[in-house]
Design a protein around this motif. Structure first.
Motif, mmCIF file in Angstrom:
data_model
loop_
_atom_site.group_PDB
_atom_site.id
_atom_site.type_symbol
_atom_site.label_atom_id
_atom_site.label_comp_id
_atom_site.label_asym_id
_atom_site.label_seq_id
_atom_site.Cartn_x
_atom_site.Cartn_y
_atom_site.Cartn_z
ATOM 1 N N HIS A 159 -7.666 6.269 13.384
ATOM 2 C CA HIS A 159 -7.501 4.651 13.907
ATOM 3 C C HIS A 159 -7.058 3.964 12.822
ATOM 4 C CE1 HIS A 159 -8.598 5.644 17.902
ATOM 5 N NE2 HIS A 159 -9.264 6.338 17.628
ATOM 6 N N SER A 160 -7.608 3.989 11.518
ATOM 7 C CA SER A 160 -7.571 3.258 10.616
ATOM 8 C C SER A 160 -6.761 3.925 9.196
ATOM 9 C CB SER A 160 -8.396 2.217 10.162
ATOM 10 O OG SER A 160 -9.364 3.101 9.908
ATOM 11 N N LEU A 161 -6.665 5.228 9.220
ATOM 12 C CA LEU A 161 -6.510 5.994 8.188
ATOM 13 C C LEU A 161 -5.419 7.032 8.472
ATOM 14 C CD1 LEU A 161 -7.583 6.420 5.114
ATOM 15 C CD2 LEU A 161 -8.790 8.290 6.333
ATOM 16 N N ILE A 162 -4.593 7.214 7.412
ATOM 17 C CA ILE A 162 -3.435 8.385 7.613
ATOM 18 C C ILE A 162 -3.471 9.288 6.268
ATOM 19 C CG2 ILE A 162 -0.831 8.938 7.647
ATOM 20 C CD1 ILE A 162 -0.416 6.026 8.904
ATOM 21 N N LYS A 163 -3.567 10.650 6.736
ATOM 22 C CA LYS A 163 -3.650 11.650 5.569
ATOM 23 C C LYS A 163 -2.256 12.572 5.950
ATOM 24 C CE LYS A 163 -8.435 12.388 5.041
ATOM 25 N NZ LYS A 163 -9.395 13.375 5.115
ATOM 26 N N ILE A 164 -1.440 12.632 4.672
ATOM 27 C CA ILE A 164 -0.323 13.323 4.977
ATOM 28 C C ILE A 164 -0.173 14.455 3.770
ATOM 29 C CG2 ILE A 164 2.430 13.239 4.785
ATOM 30 C CD1 ILE A 164 1.949 10.026 4.881
ATOM 31 N N TYR A 165 -0.040 15.624 4.126
ATOM 32 C CA TYR A 165 0.132 16.577 3.645
ATOM 33 C C TYR A 165 1.474 17.185 3.093
ATOM 34 C CZ TYR A 165 -5.015 17.420 4.449
ATOM 35 O OH TYR A 165 -6.293 17.290 4.811
ATOM 36 N N ASN A 168 1.788 20.563 -0.876
ATOM 37 C CA ASN A 168 0.445 20.826 -1.571
ATOM 38 C C ASN A 168 -0.192 19.588 -1.975
ATOM 39 O OD1 ASN A 168 0.753 23.584 -0.685
ATOM 40 N ND2 ASN A 168 1.917 24.014 -2.518
ATOM 41 N N ILE A 169 0.368 18.400 -1.670
ATOM 42 C CA ILE A 169 -0.340 17.019 -2.390
ATOM 43 C C ILE A 169 -0.605 16.502 -1.217
ATOM 44 C CG2 ILE A 169 0.042 15.114 -3.499
ATOM 45 C CD1 ILE A 169 2.202 16.381 -5.094
ATOM 46 N N LEU A 170 -2.031 16.019 -1.205
ATOM 47 C CA LEU A 170 -2.660 15.193 -0.068
ATOM 48 C C LEU A 170 -2.512 13.758 -0.341
ATOM 49 C CD1 LEU A 170 -4.477 14.393 2.490
ATOM 50 C CD2 LEU A 170 -6.288 14.945 0.912
ATOM 51 N N LEU A 171 -1.650 12.934 0.604
ATOM 52 C CA LEU A 171 -1.471 11.463 0.343
ATOM 53 C C LEU A 171 -2.415 10.786 1.344
ATOM 54 C CD1 LEU A 171 2.340 11.576 0.242
ATOM 55 C CD2 LEU A 171 0.710 11.809 -1.715
ATOM 56 N N ILE A 172 -3.096 9.877 0.729
ATOM 57 C CA ILE A 172 -4.045 9.102 1.514
ATOM 58 C C ILE A 172 -3.689 7.395 1.812
ATOM 59 C CG2 ILE A 172 -6.452 8.465 2.217
ATOM 60 C CD1 ILE A 172 -7.075 10.991 0.542
ATOM 61 N N THR A 173 -3.446 6.923 2.843
ATOM 62 C CA THR A 173 -3.311 5.645 2.827
ATOM 63 C C THR A 173 -4.089 4.985 4.270
ATOM 64 O OG1 THR A 173 -1.568 3.977 3.316
ATOM 65 C CG2 THR A 173 -1.033 6.412 4.237
ATOM 66 N N ASN A 181 2.851 1.132 1.155
ATOM 67 C CA ASN A 181 2.106 2.233 0.154
ATOM 68 C C ASN A 181 3.211 3.234 -0.084
ATOM 69 O OD1 ASN A 181 -0.166 0.790 -0.065
ATOM 70 N ND2 ASN A 181 -1.405 2.206 1.290
ATOM 71 N N LEU A 182 3.789 3.974 1.158
ATOM 72 C CA LEU A 182 4.986 4.840 0.550
ATOM 73 C C LEU A 182 6.052 4.578 -0.192
ATOM 74 C CD1 LEU A 182 5.569 6.953 3.889
ATOM 75 C CD2 LEU A 182 4.591 7.635 1.892
ATOM 76 N N LYS A 183 6.479 3.035 -0.016
ATOM 77 C CA LYS A 183 7.416 2.724 -0.714
ATOM 78 C C LYS A 183 7.006 2.589 -2.111
ATOM 79 C CE LYS A 183 10.029 -0.029 2.637
ATOM 80 N NZ LYS A 183 10.369 -1.154 3.216
ATOM 81 N N ARG A 184 5.658 2.293 -2.534
ATOM 82 C CA ARG A 184 5.273 1.954 -3.972
ATOM 83 C C ARG A 184 5.101 3.517 -4.567
ATOM 84 N NH1 ARG A 184 0.174 1.000 -5.101
ATOM 85 N NH2 ARG A 184 -0.820 1.228 -3.284
ATOM 86 N N LEU A 185 5.009 4.276 -3.727
ATOM 87 C CA LEU A 185 4.822 5.821 -4.253
ATOM 88 C C LEU A 185 5.944 6.407 -4.557
ATOM 89 C CD1 LEU A 185 2.925 8.477 -4.766
ATOM 90 C CD2 LEU A 185 3.600 9.112 -2.258
ATOM 91 N N THR A 186 7.167 6.084 -3.766
ATOM 92 C CA THR A 186 8.562 6.583 -4.026
ATOM 93 C C THR A 186 9.066 5.917 -5.345
ATOM 94 O OG1 THR A 186 9.382 5.084 -2.364
ATOM 95 C CG2 THR A 186 8.897 7.417 -1.691
ATOM 96 N N ILE A 203 -3.096 11.931 -4.012
ATOM 97 C CA ILE A 203 -2.733 10.687 -4.350
ATOM 98 C C ILE A 203 -3.587 9.591 -3.132
ATOM 99 C CG2 ILE A 203 -1.337 9.171 -5.064
ATOM 100 C CD1 ILE A 203 0.821 11.229 -5.921
ATOM 101 N N ASP A 204 -4.425 9.077 -3.449
ATOM 102 C CA ASP A 204 -4.799 7.868 -2.649
ATOM 103 C C ASP A 204 -4.208 6.434 -3.025
ATOM 104 O OD1 ASP A 204 -6.443 6.207 -1.046
ATOM 105 O OD2 ASP A 204 -8.267 7.303 -1.676
ATOM 106 N N MET A 205 -3.626 6.124 -1.955
ATOM 107 C CA MET A 205 -2.712 4.908 -2.071
ATOM 108 C C MET A 205 -3.298 3.391 -1.557
ATOM 109 S SD MET A 205 0.966 6.459 -1.123
ATOM 110 C CE MET A 205 0.562 7.449 0.723
ATOM 111 N N ARG A 206 -4.590 3.720 -1.487
ATOM 112 C CA ARG A 206 -5.436 2.534 -0.862
ATOM 113 C C ARG A 206 -5.805 1.303 -1.740
ATOM 114 N NH1 ARG A 206 -9.985 5.868 2.461
ATOM 115 N NH2 ARG A 206 -9.824 6.871 0.814
ATOM 116 N N TYR A 207 -5.413 1.478 -3.047
ATOM 117 C CA TYR A 207 -5.597 0.548 -4.096
ATOM 118 C C TYR A 207 -4.366 -0.205 -4.292
ATOM 119 C CZ TYR A 207 -9.358 3.862 -4.744
ATOM 120 O OH TYR A 207 -10.589 4.622 -4.212
ATOM 121 N N SER A 208 -4.566 -1.487 -4.122
ATOM 122 C CA SER A 208 -3.226 -2.519 -4.424
ATOM 123 C C SER A 208 -2.926 -2.475 -5.905
ATOM 124 C CB SER A 208 -3.832 -3.988 -4.003
ATOM 125 O OG SER A 208 -4.872 -4.350 -4.659
#
Length: 214
Positions: A159-165, A168-173, A181-186, A203-208
């Motif tokens: 509901h408020s979280l997305i995990k992308i595999y 072999n890298i887990l991305l959390i946002t 967050n995806l744009k920051r990562l790319t 990579i946890d992207m929940r940090y501003s």
């Protein structure tokens, strides 16, 4: 004057309608065009076979299209009459882009039942049960992660979280800032790989102010 012209046109239309019942062009050739054949071929082919011998002049194209597209895998059917005896049917299938819960989601956001194994497709577990949102998350992930050569294997949507595999890298946002967050990562991923001296697991992207990398 206009009355006579109207009566003349009406007479011609009645004549053509009357004569058409006696003009017979039996269908003796049906050309089926289909790039993929994931639909129920037996059922569809049996129906198409039943069209042989029918009158090409009076056969109802809309009715043919309705019968063919009754298969959930078939998105559209383009049908053309080629006189004196040929019918062409171009079958356009839905294109599955991911496994969504227990079904397949197509490129235009329609859910269809799988007919075979589709292990090559990304998998989406959506606990929010929002197809439109899931489709948007998938397309955005594919577009952005493709730029940094990461392949999307699985997406879990809460509901408020997305995990992308991805490769072999887990991305959390968090869901609210998903696109940002995806744009920051790319934009910084290549630099992250150059400076990080270990294999990246997550990579946890929940940090501003940056990322939490493991």
């Amino acid at each position: 004057m206009y009355k006579y012209i109207f009566l003349l046109i009406l007479g011609i239309l009645i004549f053509l309608t009357y004569k058409s019942e006696y003009l017979f062009y039996p269908i003796d050739e049906i050309i089926i065009i289909s790039k993929e054949k994931n639909y129920n071929q037996k059922k569809t082919n049996n129906y198409i076979d039943s069209l042989y011998g029918k009158n090409l002049l009076t056969i109802d194209i809309d009715e043919i299209q309705k019968n063919i597209t009754s298969d959930s895998w078939i998105r559209d059917a383009e049908i053309a009459k080629l006189f004196p005896s040929k019918l062409t049917i171009n079958i356009i299938q839905h294109i599955p882009i991911a496994i969504y819960n227990s079904k397949l989601i197509t490129s235009n956001g329609i859910l269809i039942k799988p007919l075979a194994s589709h292990d090559n497709l990304p998998k989406i577990d959506d606990y929010s049960n929002n197809i439109q949102s899931a489709n948007h998350i998938l397309s955005t992930s594919l577009k952005n992660l493709n730029r940094i050569n990461l392949e999307v294997n699985k997406i879990i949507i809460y509901h408020s979280l997305i995990k992308i595999y991805a490769s072999n890298i887990l991305l959390i946002t968090d869901k609210e800032k998903f696109e940002k967050n995806l744009k920051r990562l790319t934009s910084s991923f290549n630099k992250i790989r150059e400076t990080y001296d270990k294999e990246i697991i997550s990579i946890d992207m929940r940090y501003s102010n940056g990322f939490a990398i493991k």
